[in-house]
Design an enzyme around this catalytic site. Structure first.
Site, PDB file in Angstrom:
ATOM      1  N   ARG A 192       0.820  -0.790  -0.500  1.00  0.00           N
ATOM      2  CA  ARG A 192      -0.054   0.238   0.060  1.00  0.00           C
ATOM      3  C   ARG A 192       0.630   1.497  -0.009  1.00  0.00           C
ATOM      4  O   ARG A 192       0.210   2.523  -0.935  1.00  0.00           O
ATOM      5  CB  ARG A 192      -0.799   0.557   1.661  1.00  0.00           C
ATOM      6  CG  ARG A 192      -1.819  -0.832   1.431  1.00  0.00           C
ATOM      7  CD  ARG A 192      -3.087  -0.828   2.561  1.00  0.00           C
ATOM      8  NE  ARG A 192      -3.977   0.190   2.612  1.00  0.00           N
ATOM      9  CZ  ARG A 192      -4.321   0.624   3.273  1.00  0.00           C
ATOM     10  NH1 ARG A 192      -4.366  -0.341   3.935  1.00  0.00           N
ATOM     11  NH2 ARG A 192      -5.288   1.785   3.190  1.00  0.00           N
ATOM     12  N   CYS A 250      -1.398   5.929   8.522  1.00  0.00           N
ATOM     13  CA  CYS A 250      -1.838   4.944   8.297  1.00  0.00           C
ATOM     14  C   CYS A 250      -2.993   5.293   6.971  1.00  0.00           C
ATOM     15  O   CYS A 250      -3.184   5.981   6.283  1.00  0.00           O
ATOM     16  CB  CYS A 250      -1.765   3.688   9.165  1.00  0.00           C
ATOM     17  SG  CYS A 250      -3.691   4.348  10.541  1.00  0.00           S
TER      18      CYS A 250
END
Length: 293
Positions: A192, A250
């Site tokens: 990611r 995050c």
């Protein structure tokens, strides 16, 4: 490392974490205690069914999505922070007393418990601890679990901070996160971070200049937080200057709390970008980097 530094780090760890042995002793001694079960996973956000299959004695179920977030707030990512006033009412429903030790735990990579620890301490509560190793550590030590839901007597805790974005823990706005001047840690999985895949948010990639430090990297194989030496080595290996200002993000401010907690347990402060990538990537004009650091 000097003896004083070692002592300071030990004290810092004790201010963030509690061991299974310490928690069992507190329960046995009948200390004022609130245990919060914060089961949450990206692919299974409702932890209530798991809670009902077995939880620590006296533990109250906490919904990360409903109790530790405020989804009426727009523009601040997938898990906006709740207000202190709403958190106070919820914490009283959990039975948290003004003098209670609050222990939070989960069963998945310390994500739920770290989020609860961060939210509660940002709200001004000072006696909050993460159960090191979570539910697995409790059961591995041979301690029993219960299956009946717990309905505690209402607590009387007072939450001094109403705006958690300007609360007792440092936060970053999107502008601050992109401005430089600190080492910004991206706690998501490497794929990611690189932008190879983005299963949850509108655009793939990372904030320019960020370094990838997956939240699972700050945990040992048994789910406990790394000790000081191992954490120092991890940061060094990734070229992270732990002496300078640090920030963490995050996907939506949940797993970055694990990194912030790990650093806090080692005596280091790190600011959290609560909206994280879900806020950053929603801005069509926001710069995005892809690939490795």
């Amino acid at each position: 490392m000097t003896a004083t530094t070692r002592l300071e780090r030990m004290e810092a760890r004790d201010q963030v974490l509690i061991t299974v042995t310490e928690l069992a002793a507190a329960i046995e001694a009948g200390e004022p205690l609130s245990i919060l079960d914060v089961r949450w996973r990206v692919d299974e956000p409702d932890g209530l069914p798991a809670y009902l299959q077995g939880h620590l004695p006296g533990a109250v179920y906490v919904s990360l999505d409903d109790d530790l977030s405020d989804h009426t707030i727009a523009g601040r990512g997938r898990h906006p922070l709740p207000s202190g006033r709403s958190l106070e009412a919820t914490a009283r429903r959990w039975g948290v007393g003004q003098d209670s030790l609050v222990v939070v735990y989960d069963d998945w990579n310390r994500a739920g418990s770290a989020r609860a620890w961060w939210v509660l301490t940002a709200a001004g509560l000072t006696n909050v601890r993460i159960l090191d190793g979570g539910l697995t550590a409790w059961q591995s030590a041979g301690h029993a679990v219960e299956t009946d839901p717990v309905e505690p007597q209402p607590g009387n805790v007072f939450v001094p901070q109403d705006d958690l974005y300007a609360g007792a823990r440092q936060t970053l706005t999107a502008q601050q996160a992109g401005a430089g001047g600190r080492t910004l840690l991206d706690a998501r999985a490497p794929e990611r971070f690189r932008g190879d895949a983005e299963p949850l948010d509108s655009r793939a990639g990372h904030i320019p200049g960020a370094k990838n430090l997956p939240s699972t990297a700050v945990l040992a194989s048994d789910g406990t937080f790394l000790g000081d030496y191992a954490l120092d080595q991890l940061l060094s290996d990734r070229g992270i200057d732990s002496d300078g200002p640090l920030g963490a993000y995050c996907g939506s401010g949940v797993t970055a709390s694990v990194v912030v907690a790990a650093l806090a347990a080692a005596g280091r402060d790190a600011s959290l970008f609560p909206g994280s990538w879900s806020e950053w990537s929603s801005d069509p004009d926001g710069a995005i980097a892809r690939g490795p650091e």
